[in-house]
Design a protein around this motif. Structure first.
Motif, PDB file in Angstrom:
ATOM      1  N   TRP A 117      -5.481  -3.113   5.842  1.00  0.00           N
ATOM      2  CA  TRP A 117      -4.959  -2.050   4.971  1.00  0.00           C
ATOM      3  C   TRP A 117      -4.685  -0.788   5.782  1.00  0.00           C
ATOM      4  N   ALA A 118      -5.528  -0.541   6.788  1.00  0.00           N
ATOM      5  CA  ALA A 118      -5.269   0.596   7.671  1.00  0.00           C
ATOM      6  C   ALA A 118      -3.951   0.381   8.420  1.00  0.00           C
ATOM      7  N   ILE A 120      -1.327  -1.291   7.420  1.00  0.00           N
ATOM      8  CA  ILE A 120      -0.197  -1.042   6.506  1.00  0.00           C
ATOM      9  C   ILE A 120       0.043   0.461   6.412  1.00  0.00           C
ATOM     10  N   ASP A 140      -0.444  -8.202   6.243  1.00  0.00           N
ATOM     11  CA  ASP A 140      -0.440  -9.581   5.754  1.00  0.00           C
ATOM     12  C   ASP A 140      -0.641 -10.573   6.892  1.00  0.00           C
TER      13      ASP A 140
END
Lengths: 216, 567
Positions: A117-118, A120, A140
């Motif tokens: 998530w970081a 992204i 992903d």
């Protein structure tokens, strides 16, 4: 057993809450278990390990003492969920050429979804390294270099986070379903059970509000 | 999104502080942007076709059927299992374990092996297990009073009594429709990219739409078997009036709180549509005529709306009175003048109650499908990363967000008993959300995070003495208990309709307000609360059946037809 990712997320979230994590931490734990299961990694099993190991410990005991310098726990090992959430909260600190080190971390694989998530957010892959394991993710996609099969290590003395270069070789992509063994499902279930209120006569009668007859 | 800027040409979207109160949300009405209407519009536009490859039932209704919906790209199949349910086992409560019929919506066309596998699982509902080929799992019970009446009348060669039919409105009611990964079914993420799934709950709505055909066919089948040569087909007009009933309990209320971004997108789409219409400089005669016709049909709909619940009885009295006042006002109002809809709406805000205001808001959208229907594609939650907390946000900025979005909650004394009298929890017995009395039952340790106002007030207090320039990451490291609320606050900062701006744990909470809000977006009408925490509705009443879709170019079936209603 083959399960939907929503089932895995909901089960892991409840388990984390049952183990005493805050609701906010439990929400991200559920997402993390889902992410790892979608990559066919041992997320639910390692989550059960961590919840069993840290059962009853306060966040302050297993979270980094400070954001400055290397991250370490007040005593004992860092919880990978607390490390992951903190890493994602201050992803900007992963400036080019700079790294963050965490010392004595349980089940470090559980941090990888937070690194994703970081990544992204940073729009650049992030690398998580521990015990000769090197994992890179762009959110992903996932690239795993694990020559000694240490990815599921129960503990790492040092985990390093840093930005990685954009890769052009094929990444491992997430699947739309996950597998969780019945044994690990039950281990998490033992924690999620704690979030359910035992039924009482009053709750049966009033909790869902029977009111008028429902059968006409 | 932020509310639109006010210019001389543009009416702004309504203030979330006005819209997001429970009494208003609990007064919402279906509109063009309701999920059932979005589905039927698409089915008509894309010329979906429908087949029934299997229909095998005995005289007691035991057997199975398959109903296929063919889109331009793929097929969805409703597999229906009929059961012989002893009357004493018939209950709509979620704690039931047997039903008259059970269903699954299958992705594709099922083969015999699929049907056999599902026959072992679907009748068990929560106790069964499905796969990623299944998109939903649901069940339905007969309306005993109407079912027996219709079967015996048709079997005897007569039509059912229209009065009896109108009083109930459905032959079966669903008691749960599970989708998105439940019981092992496919996650929404697996199908979200399909055009027919772009709007929310389209799979669930399709399942109910096909269930309605099944119910009509089954009641006919049983009447035919009972009456033999004497039996007659159900009158098409009566069949058309019948919908599928639905009993909705507390399980649905937390959904709105647990999906703040999705909830924002529903409300924001409708608010944007209202603002677009209010901003129109003028209305044509045919647009005004459409509006007037739908108002007449809404007045009829309110007359047909029946409930015994004291609060709903009072609401209905006011709604009928207000709609009548609206009609009177319109007799003289000048809709040919400039900005007619805005003038009308401003008048309504001063003259009518919330129920009629929201009814009017929905009605004003009716003539303007070309301007507002496209908003249906903005109602899903496609922002997979909205849950990420921005730890670089400064404490002072979060404080400002809290003051803006949760101002209503910051002045409440949350230690007062009546402000936090209730607690939401999940029962061990059925793993379903329930609402309890915090000070009378031992439930507080199990409380679910469904009181954003109280939590925001606590967060605001915790931030009070903090350095305004410090980043949130450091605060969160030592205050994980506020992590959940920080996430919500950051969502509402960019999605202003994400939060219910009212107390969701107070002693005067009416959960049915939350249920009605959600069900209005489904497109439900005639909400009939059966207590303060469950509600009965009707879905797809007066809607075309699959074979009638191609003839129904007008998307107005939610409003009862004037001629038949006047009978």
């Amino acid at each position: 057993m083959n399960r939907s990712l929503n089932e895995i997320e909901a089960h892991a979230k409840r388990a984390a809450r049952g183990a005493g994590l805050s609701w906010g931490m439990a929400e991200e734990t559920g997402r993390a278990a889902r992410w790892l299961a979608s990559h066919d990694l041992a997320g639910p099993a390692l989550l059960a390990d961590v919840l069993e190991k840290n059962d009853g410990l306060a966040h302050a005991q297993v979270a980094p003492v400070s954001l400055d310098g290397d991250w370490y726990a007040r005593a004992g090992d860092l919880c990978p969920l607390a490390v992951g959430a903190t890493l994602n909260d201050c992803a900007e600190r992963l400036a080019p050429g700079l790294s963050i080190k965490a010392r004595n971390v349980s089940c470090p694989l559980l941090i990888v979804p937070f690194a994703a998530w970081a990544a992204i957010h940073l729009r650049q892959p992030v690398r998580v390294s521990y015990e000769n394991v090197r994992i890179e993710t762009d959110g992903d996609g996932l690239w795993i270099d694990d020559p000694h099969q240490a990815i599921n290590a129960g503990k790492a003395e040092t985990v390093i986070f840093q930005r990685a270069s954009t890769r052009t070789d094929p990444a491992q992509r997430p699947a739309v379903r996950g597998n969780v063994s019945c044994k690990n499902w039950a281990r998490l279930g033992a924690f999620s059970e704690r979030t359910f209120a035992p039924a009482t006569e009053a709750s049966r009668r009033l909790g869902a509000g029977s009111g008028l007859s429902d059968n006409d | 999104m932020q509310p639109q800027a006010n210019t001389s040409q543009t009416v702004v979207t309504r203030d979330p502080a006005q819209v997001m109160r429970l009494s208003r949300l609990g007064s919402f009405h279906q509109s063009r942007l309701s999920f059932m209407r979005i589905l039927t519009r698409r089915m008509t536009r894309e010329n979906w076709t429908f087949t029934r490859p299997v229909f095998e039932f005995d005289a007691k209704g035991v057997g199975h059927a398959v109903y296929c919906a063919h889109t331009p790209d793929r097929t969805y199949s409703l597999i229906a299992f009929g059961h012989d349910l002893p009357p004493e086992e018939r209950s709509d409560r979620v704690i039931a374990t047997a039903w008259d019929s059970t269903f699954t919506l299958f992705d594709g066309v099922p083969e015999a092996a699929d049907i056999e596998r599902l026959r072992q699982n679907i009748p068990l509902q929560e106790a069964g297990r499905v796969s990623e080929r299944e998109l939903s799992v649901s069940r339905a019970n007969r309306s005993v009073r109407l079912w027996d009446h219709v079967v015996s009348r048709l079997a005897a060669g007569a039509q059912p009594d229209p009065g009896e039919v109108a009083k109930v409105g459905y032959l079966m009611r669903t008691t749960a429709v599970y989708g998105s990964g439940k019981l092992g079914a496919a996650d929404r993420e697996m199908i979200a990219d399909r055009p027919e799934c772009a709007s929310p709950f389209q799979i669930e709505m399709l399942s109910v739409f096909l269930t309605r055909s099944y119910v009509r066919d089954l009641v006919q089948h049983m009447a035919d078997l009972k009456g033999g040569a004497a039996a007659v087909p159900l009158d098409a007009g009566i069949a058309r009036s019948l919908g599928i009933g639905n009993s909705t309990g507390l399980g649905m209320a937390p959904f709105l709180v647990n999906h703040p971004m999705l909830f924002n997108n529903w409300i924001a789409a409708r608010e944007e549509a209202i603002a677009i219409v209010r901003s129109l400089p003028a209305a044509t005669a045919s647009e005004v005529a459409t509006f007037r016709e739908m108002l007449e049909r809404s007045i009829l709909s309110a007359d047909l709306w029946y409930s015994e619940h004291p609060i709903q009885v009072e609401k209905l009295k006011r709604l009928r009175r207000d709609l009548s006042a609206l009609e009177t006002h319109l007799a003289d109002a000048d809709l040919a003048g400039p900005r007619p809809w805005d003038r009308l709406f401003v008048w309504a805000e001063g003259a009518l109650g919330e129920d009629a205001q929201e009814c009017l808001a929905s009605l004003m959208l009716e003539p303007y499908g070309r301007l507002v229907d496209h908003l249906a594609d903005k109602m899903s939650d496609k922002d997979r990363h909205a849950f990420r907390i921005d730890g670089t946000m400064r404490v002072a900025d979060l404080r400002a967000v809290l003051e803006r979005a949760y101002g209503w909650a910051l002045d409440i004394d949350w230690s007062e008993k009546e402000q936090c009298a209730r607690a939401w929890y999940v029962s061990q017995e059925k793993l379903e959300p329930r609402l309890g009395e915090r000070f009378e039952e031992p439930i507080a340790p199990y409380e679910q995070p469904l009181a954003p106002g109280r939590d925001a007030a606590a967060l605001y207090r915790a931030l009070k003495d903090k350095d305004g320039n410090a980043p949130l990451a450091a605060f969160l490291l030592t205050h994980p208990e506020h992590r959940h609320c920080v996430r919500r606050a950051q969502i509402v900062a960019r999605a202003p309709y994400a939060e219910i701006r009212d107390n969701t744990i107070g002693s005067d909470l009416m959960p049915i307000d939350m249920l009605r809000c959600k069900l209005s977006f489904f497109g439900a009408t005639h909400f009939d609360p059966r207590s303060d925490r469950w509600v009965r509705i009707c879905m797809f009443g007066n809607a075309p059946y699959p074979e009638e879709l191609s003839d129904s170019q007008v998307d107005d079936w939610s409003y009862p037809p004037l001629l038949e209603g006047a009978k």
